[in-house]
Design an enzyme around this catalytic site. Structure first.
Site, PDB file in Angstrom:
ATOM      1  N   LEU A  10       0.829  -1.204   0.000  1.00 11.35           N
ATOM      2  CA  LEU A  10       0.000   0.000   0.000  1.00 11.35           C
ATOM      3  C   LEU A  10       0.867   1.258   0.000  1.00 11.35           C
ATOM      4  CD1 LEU A  10      -2.739   1.482   0.291  1.00 11.35           C
ATOM      5  CD2 LEU A  10      -2.555   1.142   2.770  1.00 11.35           C
ATOM      6  N   GLU A  52       3.808   4.108  -0.292  1.00  8.14           N
ATOM      7  CA  GLU A  52       4.696   4.546  -1.365  1.00  8.14           C
ATOM      8  C   GLU A  52       5.659   5.589  -0.818  1.00  8.14           C
ATOM      9  OE1 GLU A  52       1.397   3.851  -4.914  1.00  8.14           O
ATOM     10  OE2 GLU A  52       2.444   5.787  -4.788  1.00  8.14           O
ATOM     11  N   PRO A  53       6.720   5.916  -1.560  1.00  8.28           N
ATOM     12  CA  PRO A  53       7.685   6.898  -1.051  1.00  8.28           C
ATOM     13  C   PRO A  53       7.064   8.225  -0.638  1.00  8.28           C
ATOM     14  CG  PRO A  53       8.603   5.759  -2.946  1.00  8.28           C
ATOM     15  CD  PRO A  53       7.188   5.297  -2.831  1.00  8.28           C
ATOM     16  N   SER A 102       1.358   7.735   5.620  1.00 11.98           N
ATOM     17  CA  SER A 102       0.115   7.890   6.376  1.00 11.98           C
ATOM     18  C   SER A 102      -1.027   8.349   5.471  1.00 11.98           C
ATOM     19  CB  SER A 102       0.324   8.891   7.513  1.00 11.98           C
ATOM     20  OG  SER A 102       1.250   8.391   8.458  1.00 11.98           O
ATOM     21  N   GLN A 137      16.827  -1.293  31.649  1.00 21.12           N
ATOM     22  CA  GLN A 137      17.199  -0.636  32.907  1.00 21.12           C
ATOM     23  C   GLN A 137      17.376  -1.657  34.031  1.00 21.12           C
ATOM     24  OE1 GLN A 137      17.807   2.557  32.834  1.00 21.12           O
ATOM     25  NE2 GLN A 137      18.331   2.855  34.976  1.00 21.12           N
ATOM     26  N   GLY A 154      20.640  -3.171  33.739  1.00 22.35           N
ATOM     27  CA  GLY A 154      21.739  -2.231  33.883  1.00 22.35           C
ATOM     28  C   GLY A 154      22.696  -2.304  32.698  1.00 22.35           C
ATOM     29  N   GLU A 198       1.872  -0.104   9.999  1.00 22.05           N
ATOM     30  CA  GLU A 198       0.418  -0.258   9.860  1.00 22.05           C
ATOM     31  C   GLU A 198      -0.355   0.883  10.508  1.00 22.05           C
ATOM     32  OE1 GLU A 198      -1.185  -4.196  10.230  1.00 22.05           O
ATOM     33  OE2 GLU A 198       0.683  -5.085   9.507  1.00 22.05           O
TER      34      GLU A 198
END
Length: 390
Positions: free
Chosen positions: A133, A135-136, A140, A343, A346, A370
């Site tokens: 779906l 493309e460059p 969104s 964390q 460590g 997605e």
């Protein structure tokens, strides 16, 4: 440091068949996927052999019709399978989710003849799919895509470039959205394009922060010809198909995110209960105990959210709002949990000697794919407050 094996998730499953299915998946995850995950991710190797095994085991077609080789499983069960696989290796869980996403258009909108011709090989014949779906210049804003399909007799000629395609270059088929008419969403049509079609090629895979074993690449379509019998749905229905597929696909991403977060928590608990400082396990210290408690709560909340959405889907009720919520919450939770796992360990957590640094790198992309989590918030807000005024 003692070895503390993680306890299996205590799942609420609807049938004995589903419980047996989860046991099978756990066995595959433990013996075939997890032992090689770190080495193969570091080397950037895609585990095609694992997907062949999943296909032979009936796991690539779980939510689809048994008439065509599927598993007839509800989404409530299918998503928990995804979670188990993603906990062993995200490349595998995400790969199965993408395959299901690519299959959706054919299964839901294909004619009976199309389903009979193509679904058996896709669901149980070892094929692997990709969903094309983005493309460059249209991520969104997918409705502004520029790939074109022009009708020539009984064929369509497709030209354009798709980007960020999971399984790009290795997929056996692509569900491609292309413009066949007017600008905007109404001018888009869906096509089932063979991976070996003349004129279809893939660029070199992207060099990513994580998920290095899962190839993501641009796919170029240079005058690719497909017969009209490979058009899915009606002309101009492609964007509707794409969005419907994404509603279900977002639940797949949510489940994968919770699987990844669960793996990170398991690793953190094993380390904290085995590592001793000041004469006792570091898990005895309240600050760290509270961190583990918060991690576990985030995971449990996310799991409940995606299962609620899945049960709505299984009941035939609207679930788009809950799917967006699940995708947003679960992937944000995965980012937080994997960060906290580093964390807890460590300095060791920052090294490749332990898997939590890989989990952290992998979690990030789940907030993006997605539909970014900002897009999910837009979707949720429209359901809650109505469309934006202009």
């Amino acid at each position: 440091m003692p070895d503390r094996a993680p306890q299996p998730v205590d799942r609420q499953l609807p049938t004995d068949e589903a419980r047996d299915l989860i046991s099978l998946v756990r066995d595959i995850a433990q013996h075939e996927i997890a032992p090689k995950a770190a080495e193969e991710e570091d080397a950037g190797r895609f585990p095609r052999d694992v997907f062949t095994l999943l296909s032979r085991s009936g796991l690539l077609g779980l939510p689809y019709d048994s008439e065509y080789g599927g598993g007839d499983q509800p989404y409530e069960v299918y998503l928990q399978v995804l979670e188990e696989l993603a906990a062993a290796r995200l490349t595998v869980g995400l790969g199965l989710s993408v395959h299901s996403l690519a299959t959706y258009g054919l299964a839901a909108y294909g004619t009976k003849e199309q389903r009979a011709e193509h679904l058996p090989a896709i669901l149980g014949g070892g094929l692997l799919g990709a969903y094309a779906l983005s493309e460059p210049a249209s991520g969104s804003d997918a409705a502004s895509l520029r790939t074109k399909a022009v009708r020539e007799g009984d064929e369509w000629v497709i030209t354009g470039t798709k980007s960020w395609i999971t399984h790009g270059g290795i997929a056996d088929f692509y569900t491609v959205m292309a413009r066949t008419g007017e600008e905007g969403p109404r001018g888009i049509t869906a096509f089932l394009v063979p991976g070996d079609a003349e004129g279809l090629s893939a660029a070199a895979p992207e060099k990513k922060m994580g998920l290095k074993g899962s190839p993501t690449a641009q796919v170029h379509l240079d005058g690719v010809r497909v017969p009209d019998t490979r058009r899915l749905g009606e002309e101009g229905q492609g964007f509707t198909i794409a969005l419907a597929a994404l509603d279900s696909g977002r639940l797949g991403i949510a489940a994968c995110a919770i699987g990844l977060a669960q793996a990170a928590l398991d690793e953190a608990v094993a380390y904290a209960t085995g590592r001793r400082q000041f004469g006792r396990p570091i898990a005895d210290f309240q600050g760290l105990r509270f961190m583990l408690a918060d991690m576990a709560t985030q995971i449990e909340a996310g799991r409940s959210l995606y299962l609620t959405a899945a049960r709505l889907r299984d009941a035939g009720r609207p679930f788009a709002r809950q799917a967006a919520m699940a995708k947003m919450f679960c992937t944000d939770a995965a980012m937080k949990v994997t960060t906290d796992a580093v964390q807890v360990l460590g300095g060791y957590g920052y090294t490749a000697d332990f898997p939590v640094e890989r989990y952290l790198r992998e979690a990030k992309v789940l907030q993006i794919v997605e539909g970014t989590n900002q897009i999910q918030r837009m979707v949720i807000a429209r359901h809650v407050a109505g469309p934006e005024t202009r």
